[in-house]
Design a protein around this motif. Sequence first.
Motif, PDB file in Angstrom:
ATOM      1  N   PRO A 127       0.853  -1.205   0.000  1.00  0.00           N
ATOM      2  CA  PRO A 127       0.000   0.000   0.000  1.00  0.00           C
ATOM      3  C   PRO A 127       0.885   1.250   0.000  1.00  0.00           C
ATOM      4  CG  PRO A 127      -0.461  -1.474   1.894  1.00  0.00           C
ATOM      5  CD  PRO A 127       0.831  -1.893   1.314  1.00  0.00           C
ATOM      6  N   LEU A 128       0.681   2.138  -0.975  1.00  0.00           N
ATOM      7  CA  LEU A 128       1.541   3.317  -1.094  1.00  0.00           C
ATOM      8  C   LEU A 128       0.765   4.602  -0.824  1.00  0.00           C
ATOM      9  CD1 LEU A 128       3.512   2.597  -4.419  1.00  0.00           C
ATOM     10  CD2 LEU A 128       4.282   2.222  -2.048  1.00  0.00           C
ATOM     11  N   LEU A 129       1.388   5.494  -0.098  1.00  0.00           N
ATOM     12  CA  LEU A 129       0.838   6.839   0.104  1.00  0.00           C
ATOM     13  C   LEU A 129       1.298   7.691  -1.073  1.00  0.00           C
ATOM     14  CD1 LEU A 129       1.202   7.917   3.838  1.00  0.00           C
ATOM     15  CD2 LEU A 129      -0.836   8.056   2.394  1.00  0.00           C
ATOM     16  N   ALA A 130       0.381   8.034  -1.987  1.00  0.00           N
ATOM     17  CA  ALA A 130       0.745   8.869  -3.146  1.00  0.00           C
ATOM     18  C   ALA A 130       0.272  10.296  -2.878  1.00  0.00           C
ATOM     19  CB  ALA A 130       0.071   8.305  -4.396  1.00  0.00           C
ATOM     20  N   GLU A 131       0.749  11.217  -3.698  1.00  0.00           N
ATOM     21  CA  GLU A 131       0.396  12.634  -3.492  1.00  0.00           C
ATOM     22  C   GLU A 131      -1.115  12.823  -3.461  1.00  0.00           C
ATOM     23  OE1 GLU A 131       4.224  14.147  -6.103  1.00  0.00           O
ATOM     24  OE2 GLU A 131       2.311  15.179  -6.375  1.00  0.00           O
ATOM     25  N   ARG A 132      -1.829  12.054  -4.303  1.00  0.00           N
ATOM     26  CA  ARG A 132      -3.278  12.295  -4.388  1.00  0.00           C
ATOM     27  C   ARG A 132      -4.071  11.210  -3.643  1.00  0.00           C
ATOM     28  NH1 ARG A 132      -2.902  13.412 -10.844  1.00  0.00           N
ATOM     29  NH2 ARG A 132      -1.652  15.314 -10.767  1.00  0.00           N
ATOM     30  N   SER A 133      -3.384  10.431  -2.802  1.00  0.00           N
ATOM     31  CA  SER A 133      -4.138   9.448  -1.997  1.00  0.00           C
ATOM     32  C   SER A 133      -5.030  10.204  -1.035  1.00  0.00           C
ATOM     33  CB  SER A 133      -3.178   8.572  -1.182  1.00  0.00           C
ATOM     34  OG  SER A 133      -2.530   7.672  -2.015  1.00  0.00           O
ATOM     35  N   VAL A 134      -6.238   9.691  -0.837  1.00  0.00           N
ATOM     36  CA  VAL A 134      -7.172  10.330   0.098  1.00  0.00           C
ATOM     37  C   VAL A 134      -6.766   9.922   1.514  1.00  0.00           C
ATOM     38  CG1 VAL A 134      -9.577  10.422   0.824  1.00  0.00           C
ATOM     39  CG2 VAL A 134      -9.009  10.211  -1.620  1.00  0.00           C
ATOM     40  N   PRO A 135      -6.475  10.919   2.402  1.00  0.00           N
ATOM     41  CA  PRO A 135      -6.085  10.524   3.771  1.00  0.00           C
ATOM     42  C   PRO A 135      -7.202   9.719   4.433  1.00  0.00           C
ATOM     43  CG  PRO A 135      -6.337  12.941   3.575  1.00  0.00           C
ATOM     44  CD  PRO A 135      -6.577  12.379   2.227  1.00  0.00           C
ATOM     45  N   ASP A 136      -6.792   8.667   5.142  1.00  0.00           N
ATOM     46  CA  ASP A 136      -7.796   7.774   5.748  1.00  0.00           C
ATOM     47  C   ASP A 136      -7.402   7.565   7.208  1.00  0.00           C
ATOM     48  OD1 ASP A 136      -9.227   4.543   4.831  1.00  0.00           O
ATOM     49  OD2 ASP A 136      -9.230   5.673   6.712  1.00  0.00           O
ATOM     50  N   PRO A 137      -8.250   8.023   8.136  1.00  0.00           N
ATOM     51  CA  PRO A 137      -7.884   7.947   9.566  1.00  0.00           C
ATOM     52  C   PRO A 137      -8.009   6.527  10.133  1.00  0.00           C
ATOM     53  CG  PRO A 137     -10.116   8.796   9.309  1.00  0.00           C
ATOM     54  CD  PRO A 137      -9.582   8.559   7.913  1.00  0.00           C
ATOM     55  N   ASP A 138      -8.481   5.582   9.316  1.00  0.00           N
ATOM     56  CA  ASP A 138      -8.777   4.244   9.843  1.00  0.00           C
ATOM     57  C   ASP A 138      -7.489   3.531  10.276  1.00  0.00           C
ATOM     58  OD1 ASP A 138     -10.223   1.185   8.399  1.00  0.00           O
ATOM     59  OD2 ASP A 138      -9.309   1.644  10.336  1.00  0.00           O
ATOM     60  N   LYS A 139      -7.304   3.449  11.596  1.00  0.00           N
ATOM     61  CA  LYS A 139      -6.061   2.867  12.109  1.00  0.00           C
ATOM     62  C   LYS A 139      -6.050   1.345  11.928  1.00  0.00           C
ATOM     63  CE  LYS A 139      -4.031   6.613  13.723  1.00  0.00           C
ATOM     64  NZ  LYS A 139      -4.359   7.232  12.392  1.00  0.00           N
ATOM     65  N   GLY A 140      -7.239   0.757  11.798  1.00  0.00           N
ATOM     66  CA  GLY A 140      -7.265  -0.711  11.744  1.00  0.00           C
ATOM     67  C   GLY A 140      -7.204  -1.262  10.329  1.00  0.00           C
ATOM     68  N   ARG A 141      -6.946  -0.336   9.337  1.00  0.00           N
ATOM     69  CA  ARG A 141      -7.096  -0.814   7.953  1.00  0.00           C
ATOM     70  C   ARG A 141      -6.069  -1.879   7.584  1.00  0.00           C
ATOM     71  NH1 ARG A 141      -5.202   4.796   4.890  1.00  0.00           N
ATOM     72  NH2 ARG A 141      -3.399   5.201   6.225  1.00  0.00           N
ATOM     73  N   LEU A 142      -4.836  -1.763   8.081  1.00  0.00           N
ATOM     74  CA  LEU A 142      -3.801  -2.734   7.698  1.00  0.00           C
ATOM     75  C   LEU A 142      -4.172  -4.132   8.194  1.00  0.00           C
ATOM     76  CD1 LEU A 142      -1.207  -2.901   6.137  1.00  0.00           C
ATOM     77  CD2 LEU A 142       0.068  -2.354   8.215  1.00  0.00           C
ATOM     78  N   GLU A 143      -4.642  -4.228   9.446  1.00  0.00           N
ATOM     79  CA  GLU A 143      -5.047  -5.530   9.992  1.00  0.00           C
ATOM     80  C   GLU A 143      -6.263  -6.055   9.220  1.00  0.00           C
ATOM     81  OE1 GLU A 143      -3.234  -7.532  11.494  1.00  0.00           O
ATOM     82  OE2 GLU A 143      -4.907  -8.925  11.240  1.00  0.00           O
ATOM     83  N   ARG A 144      -7.152  -5.135   8.850  1.00  0.00           N
ATOM     84  CA  ARG A 144      -8.341  -5.582   8.083  1.00  0.00           C
ATOM     85  C   ARG A 144      -7.919  -6.121   6.726  1.00  0.00           C
ATOM     86  NH1 ARG A 144     -10.854  -1.103   7.653  1.00  0.00           N
ATOM     87  NH2 ARG A 144     -10.555  -0.629   5.444  1.00  0.00           N
ATOM     88  N   TRP A 145      -6.982  -5.431   6.068  1.00  0.00           N
ATOM     89  CA  TRP A 145      -6.541  -5.922   4.749  1.00  0.00           C
ATOM     90  C   TRP A 145      -5.894  -7.301   4.899  1.00  0.00           C
ATOM     91  CZ3 TRP A 145      -3.774  -0.640   3.763  1.00  0.00           C
ATOM     92  CH2 TRP A 145      -4.750   0.317   3.427  1.00  0.00           C
ATOM     93  N   ARG A 146      -5.123  -7.493   5.956  1.00  0.00           N
ATOM     94  CA  ARG A 146      -4.443  -8.786   6.153  1.00  0.00           C
ATOM     95  C   ARG A 146      -5.481  -9.882   6.421  1.00  0.00           C
ATOM     96  NH1 ARG A 146       0.674  -5.889   9.202  1.00  0.00           N
ATOM     97  NH2 ARG A 146       1.888  -5.578   7.305  1.00  0.00           N
TER      98      ARG A 146
END
Length: 270
Positions: A127-146
């Motif tokens: 998962p890459l943070l790009a200049e135009r990525s929408v900021p997402d405050p969801d702290k649990g997203r990485l665990e959810r993706w896994r």
Amino acid sequence: MRQFVLPEDWDGSSPFRVVGKRARYLSGVLRLQAGDRFPGVDASGRAWDLAVIEIGSGGILLAAKEAERDGSRLPDVRTGSATAAPSADPGIGRLPRIVLAQALAKGPAMDRIVRQATEAGVALILPLLAERSVPDPDKGRLERWRRISREALQQSGSAIPTAVGGIRHLAELAEALGPAPGARRGIFCHEAPLASDSFHRYLGHRIDELVICVGPEGGFSEREAAFFESIGFGPVSLGPNILRAETAAVFALAAAEIVILERESWTASE
Ligand code: SAH
């Protein structure tokens, strides 16, 4: 369930006990009984034949035996259909290690990209943070993706245990990828008609790793396109339409995998 994804911390011992959500899935959802046998895959992608020894309040006791290397697998516990051994068709090549470097897309879109990339046999999702990525405050997203990736691995029967890397800035891509495991080919999907090459030309020769980069909803910036070129990644077009990020990710993976798997057939006709 095409295969049971063994716990990351399983040490290969047999018998071993499964507890918690995994145990409830096997006994509650799949209603397995003592004696049932089913396919499993461990964190390294190795295939196992599993058998239920006992089901009790302390979890489920399983026996494990490494699966035959001939590619044949135990049947799916639900449908009874076994995954076929990889085709012996000479026209079917082998896939290299595939990395999807995906600029962060909005919540549900990213969840879908993770699931679909796992089904497609991607080895690593970055998962890459790009200049135009929408900021997402969801702290649990990485665990959810896994978790989503583990479930997709279980459902799809893919032999590749997909890893979801930590969120990195796009500029750290080369560092996040680490040293190339042999011949690495990097491409980035760009909707503008950059001086791009075709999938066939990018993938005309055997490679050990393919890195596919897909942008966020807002697309890659010019600076990011220049960065990709500076690290030797080439732009590729997915056709004249502007695809959503999640469509582009699946589209690019499918195109690349088919071109690679069928290389013998289209290079022979040249
Ligand atoms: N900024 C664009 C949309 C970007 S779509 C616009 O609104 O005009 C999100 C990502 O999908 C892009 O960054 C690119 O990586 C990929 N993508 C979408 N359509 C594509 C195409 N036709 N060819 C190559 N990549 C495409």
